[in-house]
Design an enzyme around this catalytic site. Structure first.
Site, short mmCIF file in Angstrom:
data_model
loop_
_atom_site.label_atom_id
_atom_site.label_comp_id
_atom_site.label_asym_id
_atom_site.label_seq_id
_atom_site.Cartn_x
_atom_site.Cartn_y
_atom_site.Cartn_z
N ARG A 90 34.10 42.24 44.81
CA ARG A 90 34.35 41.17 45.86
C ARG A 90 34.10 41.65 47.36
O ARG A 90 34.66 42.97 47.59
CB ARG A 90 36.03 41.00 45.70
CG ARG A 90 36.55 39.93 46.67
CD ARG A 90 37.99 39.55 46.75
NE ARG A 90 38.07 38.65 45.57
CZ ARG A 90 39.03 37.90 45.35
NH1 ARG A 90 40.28 37.96 46.17
NH2 ARG A 90 39.17 37.03 44.45
N LYS A 134 34.58 56.67 55.72
CA LYS A 134 33.77 57.96 56.36
C LYS A 134 32.13 57.32 56.91
O LYS A 134 31.55 58.41 57.31
CB LYS A 134 33.60 59.03 55.47
CG LYS A 134 34.85 59.56 54.73
CD LYS A 134 34.55 60.73 53.83
CE LYS A 134 35.48 61.10 53.09
NZ LYS A 134 35.21 61.96 51.71
N ARG A 147 45.42 38.38 41.44
CA ARG A 147 45.28 38.02 40.22
C ARG A 147 43.73 38.30 39.91
O ARG A 147 43.48 38.73 38.43
CB ARG A 147 45.04 36.64 40.43
CG ARG A 147 46.54 35.79 40.09
CD ARG A 147 46.71 34.56 40.51
NE ARG A 147 46.46 34.69 42.24
CZ ARG A 147 47.50 35.00 42.91
NH1 ARG A 147 48.84 34.93 42.61
NH2 ARG A 147 47.41 35.33 44.32
N THR A 148 42.64 38.08 40.58
CA THR A 148 41.22 38.38 40.20
C THR A 148 41.05 39.97 39.64
O THR A 148 40.66 40.21 38.69
CB THR A 148 40.42 38.16 40.98
OG1 THR A 148 40.64 36.76 41.62
CG2 THR A 148 38.89 38.33 40.57
N HIS A 164 32.56 31.87 43.42
CA HIS A 164 33.85 32.96 42.84
C HIS A 164 33.68 32.28 41.36
O HIS A 164 34.26 31.59 40.75
CB HIS A 164 34.91 32.40 43.38
CG HIS A 164 35.96 33.38 42.99
ND1 HIS A 164 36.19 34.31 41.92
CD2 HIS A 164 37.48 33.45 43.41
CE1 HIS A 164 37.10 34.81 41.58
NE2 HIS A 164 38.02 34.54 42.84
C1 NCD Z 1 40.94 32.70 45.62
C2 NCD Z 1 39.86 33.50 46.59
O1 NCD Z 1 40.19 34.72 46.62
O2 NCD Z 1 38.82 32.99 46.71
N1 NCD Z 1 42.03 33.42 45.01
C3 NCD Z 1 41.86 33.89 43.76
O3 NCD Z 1 40.75 34.62 43.65
N2 NCD Z 1 42.66 33.37 42.81
C4 NCD Z 1 41.49 31.88 46.69
C5 NCD Z 1 42.32 31.99 47.90
O4 NCD Z 1 42.19 33.43 48.42
O5 NCD Z 1 42.59 31.18 48.55
#
Ligand code: NCD
Length: 304
Positions: A107, A86, A57-58, A135
């Site tokens: 991320r 590498k 999703r993100t 987040h």
């Molecule tokens: C979350 C995350 O990556 O922190 N997912 C997201 O971004 N919607 C929650 C999770 O992974 O449980």
């Protein structure tokens, strides 16, 4: 405006006014996110996306947001396809992609990475999750969902449920909620309680902290049940995970007699049974959609 060409690393860097500005802008973005209107606000702009940890999703909602605004994206969805395999270090990679892009989304599994990267590159850096840290863009869409569905954030009673120890979404959200006038309760197994230092910060900002292991205690006193996945990948010992796995399962039966809406950042494993999906209370898919207009608002604010 706090968001103008600024990094978005932690929700703690923004105040209530900043957050409200983004929520308002996100509402204006909704028709574009739904393809009812067109925009070329970010035409010619490039968003660099560096995903060292899995994401659906993100990553895709950032991509959708950028493209809906007429911009484009470059980057990788897993470090395995980058020169990290590498032996290239993070600093070199982000320096280069920073040169190619007008903003970076990152991320990473290590807490503090986004802040570190922001100090290296000149373009705005957006934290899309750093380990068990923060987040912030998820938090923004979580707040938007509450406001959109319930009409307000102030005066809500919110229960954060599940893995409060390792879940970065609940860490960010807790700090954000502390800026509003809300009731927050923390429901988790004792092994997965909200970190003491976060609770300490919340108490200092005037939040009444209520912790329990028993979800029944909060069910009829809550407007929002914010359910989270047990963060298996962050457990130092898999045996510990097996002990706690499946600690809470929200079913439509459990929700009888409660008016709460159910939110979840997703992915869901077994915390919410599928019979909640099509009830008026299950709002997590709608919540996931709101990731697009909210990230449009953020991108429009940070990209020059
Ligand atoms: C979350 C995350 O990556 O922190 N997912 C997201 O971004 N919607 C929650 C999770 O992974 O449980």
């Amino acid at each position: 405006m706090a968001f103008n060409q600024k990094d978005i690393i932690s929700i703690r860097d923004f105040d209530k006014k900043d957050i409200e500005y983004i929520l308002k802008l996100a509402k204006e973005m909704e028709p574009i996110a739904r393809s009812e209107k067109k925009s070329d606000a970010l035409s010619g702009k490039l968003l660099g996306m560096l995903f060292y940890e899995p994401s659906t999703r993100t990553r895709l909602s950032f991509e959708a947001a950028m493209k809906r605004l007429g911009g484009s994206t470059i980057g990788f969805a897993e470090a395995g396809t980058s020169s990290a395999t590498k032996g290239e270090n993070l600093t070199d990679t982000v320096r280069i992609v920073g040169e190619y892009s007008d903003a970076l989304v990152i991320r990473h599994n290590m807490e503090g990475t986004a802040r570190f990267v922001a100090n290296i590159v000149d373009v705005p850096v957006i934290n899309a999750g750093d380990g068990a840290g923060q987040h912030p863009t998820q938090t923004m869409l979580d707040l938007y969902t509450m406001k959109r569905i319930l009409g307000r954030i102030d005066d809500l009673r919110i229960a954060l449920v599940g893995d409060l120890k390792y879940g970065r979404t609940v860490h960010s959200l807790a700090y954000a909620l502390a800026k509003f006038d809300v009731d927050v309760s923390f429901v988790s197994p004792k092994e997965l309680k909200m970190p003491r230092e976060i609770l300490h910060d919340l108490s200092k900002s005037g939040v009444d902290v209520y912790e329990t292991e028993n979800i029944h205690e909060v069910l009829d006193k809550t407007d929002v049940l914010y359910v989270t996945r047990i963060q298996k990948e962050r457990f130092p010992d898999p045996a510990e995970y097996l002990k706690i796995k499946g600690a809470y399962t929200i079913t439509s039966k459990l929700l009888e007699g409660s008016d709460a809406i159910v939110m979840h950042p997703l992915p869901r494993i077994d915390e919410i049974s599928h019979d909640v999906d099509n009830t008026p209370q299950g709002r997590y898919f709608e919540q996931a959609f709101y990731g697009v207009p909210v990230r449009m608002a953020l991108l429009k604010s940070v990209i020059k």
